[in-house]
Design a protein around this motif. Structure first.
Motif, PDB file in Angstrom:
ATOM      1  N   THR A 203     -52.179 -25.754  29.786  1.00  0.00           N
ATOM      2  CA  THR A 203     -51.974 -27.179  29.519  1.00  0.00           C
ATOM      3  C   THR A 203     -51.181 -27.374  28.229  1.00  0.00           C
ATOM      4  O   THR A 203     -50.276 -28.213  28.162  1.00  0.00           O
ATOM      5  N   ILE A 204     -51.479 -26.561  27.224  1.00  0.00           N
ATOM      6  CA  ILE A 204     -50.710 -26.612  25.970  1.00  0.00           C
ATOM      7  C   ILE A 204     -49.256 -26.243  26.243  1.00  0.00           C
ATOM      8  O   ILE A 204     -48.329 -26.891  25.741  1.00  0.00           O
TER       9      ILE A 204
ATOM     10  N   ILE B 209     -42.746 -30.256  27.898  1.00  0.00           N
ATOM     11  CA  ILE B 209     -42.315 -31.653  27.942  1.00  0.00           C
ATOM     12  C   ILE B 209     -41.696 -32.062  26.607  1.00  0.00           C
ATOM     13  O   ILE B 209     -40.659 -32.740  26.569  1.00  0.00           O
ATOM     14  N   GLU B 210     -42.289 -31.623  25.489  1.00  0.00           N
ATOM     15  CA  GLU B 210     -41.722 -31.907  24.163  1.00  0.00           C
ATOM     16  C   GLU B 210     -40.333 -31.294  24.025  1.00  0.00           C
ATOM     17  O   GLU B 210     -39.397 -31.946  23.555  1.00  0.00           O
TER      18      GLU B 210
ATOM     19  N   LYS C 182     -47.587 -26.542  29.046  1.00  0.00           N
ATOM     20  CA  LYS C 182     -46.949 -27.624  29.794  1.00  0.00           C
ATOM     21  C   LYS C 182     -46.586 -28.783  28.863  1.00  0.00           C
ATOM     22  O   LYS C 182     -45.480 -29.329  28.938  1.00  0.00           O
ATOM     23  N   GLU C 183     -47.503 -29.140  27.981  1.00  0.00           N
ATOM     24  CA  GLU C 183     -47.231 -30.237  27.038  1.00  0.00           C
ATOM     25  C   GLU C 183     -46.085 -29.874  26.098  1.00  0.00           C
ATOM     26  O   GLU C 183     -45.233 -30.709  25.787  1.00  0.00           O
ATOM     27  N   ARG C 184     -46.044 -28.617  25.657  1.00  0.00           N
ATOM     28  CA  ARG C 184     -44.956 -28.164  24.790  1.00  0.00           C
ATOM     29  C   ARG C 184     -43.631 -28.193  25.545  1.00  0.00           C
ATOM     30  O   ARG C 184     -42.596 -28.551  24.985  1.00  0.00           O
TER      31      ARG C 184
END
Length: 161
Positions: A71-72, A78-79, A74-76
């Motif tokens: 999840t981290i 997107i950033e 994936k979020e990174r």
């Protein structure tokens, strides 16, 4: 001297045509599935050169620590998509040609390369310890990394003193 000029012309042509394969892509056109899979239009791409932990997979159980790291990642991802120029290229998969697009080859995903400011986006994930290098050969890929073991070795549980 003539050989040098011909060699230079051939290399220039090769680099120029290689650049034609990569297509600039807008961030809005990319759907992030996880740290190494994107959707672009009707296609899903398994990005090459690295592997990130799984959020979920039908092939095995995903434990909470792996899902959290995934999840981290994936979020990174997107950033990162919002901080530079993106180029996406479909590349040949390492599986037999008749399996591309089937579940036998990357679960139906095509293979792709996504570059951020001219660099494989996976290199950033590897540098940030959110991914492991994962490079396939001409006709097959290595075993997938065992993320539960990797996570335990990178983040060992604290022991009472």
């Amino acid at each position: 001297m003539r050989r040098i000029i011909i060699s230079f012309a051939c290399v220039s042509l090769l680099l120029w045509t290689a650049g034609l394969c990569a297509e600039p892509i807008q961030v809005q056109a990319i759907a992030v599935v996880d740290g190494d899979t994107i959707g672009v239009g009707p296609n899903r791409y398994r990005l090459v050169g690295y592997d990130t932990p799984e959020i979920k997979t039908p092939r095995r159980k995903v434990f909470a620590d792996e899902k959290a790291l995934a999840t981290i990642a994936k979020e990174r991802f997107i950033e990162l998509l919002h901080i530079g120029l993106l180029d996406q290229t479909e590349v040949p998969c390492s599986w037999p040609a008749d399996t591309v697009g089937t579940d036998d080859c990357n679960g139906g995903r095509k293979c792709g390369l996504l570059k951020l400011n001219g660099k494989n986006i996976g290199d950033t994930f590897i540098a940030e310890e959110l991914a492991m290098p994962y490079v396939c050969g001409e006709s097959r890929c290595p075993r997938m990394p065992k993320w539960s073991k990797i996570i335990k070795s990178q983040f060992p549980a604290r022991r009472p003193e």
